[in-house]
Structure formats: C-alpha cells, structure tokens
Design an enzyme around this catalytic site. Sequence first.
Site, mmCIF file in Angstrom:
data_model
loop_
_atom_site.group_PDB
_atom_site.id
_atom_site.type_symbol
_atom_site.label_atom_id
_atom_site.label_comp_id
_atom_site.label_asym_id
_atom_site.label_seq_id
_atom_site.Cartn_x
_atom_site.Cartn_y
_atom_site.Cartn_z
ATOM 1 C CB ILE A 4 34.134 -8.661 3.607
ATOM 2 C CG1 ILE A 4 33.475 -9.003 2.421
ATOM 3 C CG2 ILE A 4 32.981 -8.707 4.775
ATOM 4 C CD1 ILE A 4 32.922 -7.914 1.741
ATOM 5 C CD GLU A 5 38.354 -3.875 9.362
ATOM 6 O OE1 GLU A 5 38.373 -3.662 10.640
ATOM 7 O OE2 GLU A 5 38.139 -3.172 8.309
ATOM 8 C CB ILE A 6 33.765 -9.798 10.191
ATOM 9 C CG1 ILE A 6 33.392 -9.941 9.368
ATOM 10 C CG2 ILE A 6 33.009 -9.976 10.979
ATOM 11 C CD1 ILE A 6 33.617 -11.304 8.217
#
Length: 125
Positions: A119-121
């Site tokens: 998950i890239e935020i």
Amino acid sequence: MIDHLDHLVLTTIDRAACVDFHTRVLGMRLETFGDGRYALRFGAQKINLHERGREFEPKAHLPVPGALDLCFIADRPLDRVIARLNECNWPIVEGPVERTGATRRLRSVYVRDPDLNLIEISEYL
C-alpha cells in the site's frame, strides 16, 4: 485519508484483520450491501472485499491475497499520515520517497496490509 480510486476487489484471508487495517489505520468506512457483502468506502470510491475461498461471482481468474500494489492519494499532508501510522504502530516499509504518479510527482510512504499487499500512501508535490 484516501482521495482517489473508483473501486476494486480485494481478496483477503482474514476479513476482520483487513477491515481493522483499512478502518482503524487508514480511516475508511465499513459498509455492508447485498447478501452479506462488505466494502470499504473512502471519498467517492470503495473497495469490495472477498474472502479467499468464498469469493462472489464473477471474480478474477486467480484471486489471491497479497497480490495488489495500490497507490492512494491522501487527503492530508503526508507528515500527518506518517504520524497516524506511528500512532497505530503500523510499520512503514519504505519512505518517505519521491515517486512519479499518474498525473504528477508524489511523496510517498509504503506499508503492507495484513494480507501483505503493498500500500503506497502519497501526497502530490
């Protein structure tokens, strides 16, 4: 916390752990619909949940937990996202780092969800 994405289906091994991560850590809202189906809502988008072995039809050819690599755009500065991850004791795998997004440069952190999806935020630069 998340701003862009229409909808996708996430296959999970453990629905409770998946829901906890996305609601408690990322701030999404749990929604039930249809015949016992679950979705995670944020902004005007959602992620539908399938449990491995109990997927709804039609489904992906090979629905497997941990195969997703997603980039979400935060609705707040990335430093506040990092603070929230730290408050939740959720480890950051990498970042903050600069990346190239679909429309412009990003500043991002990476975490893994309970199914080990990446998950890239991000925030726009």
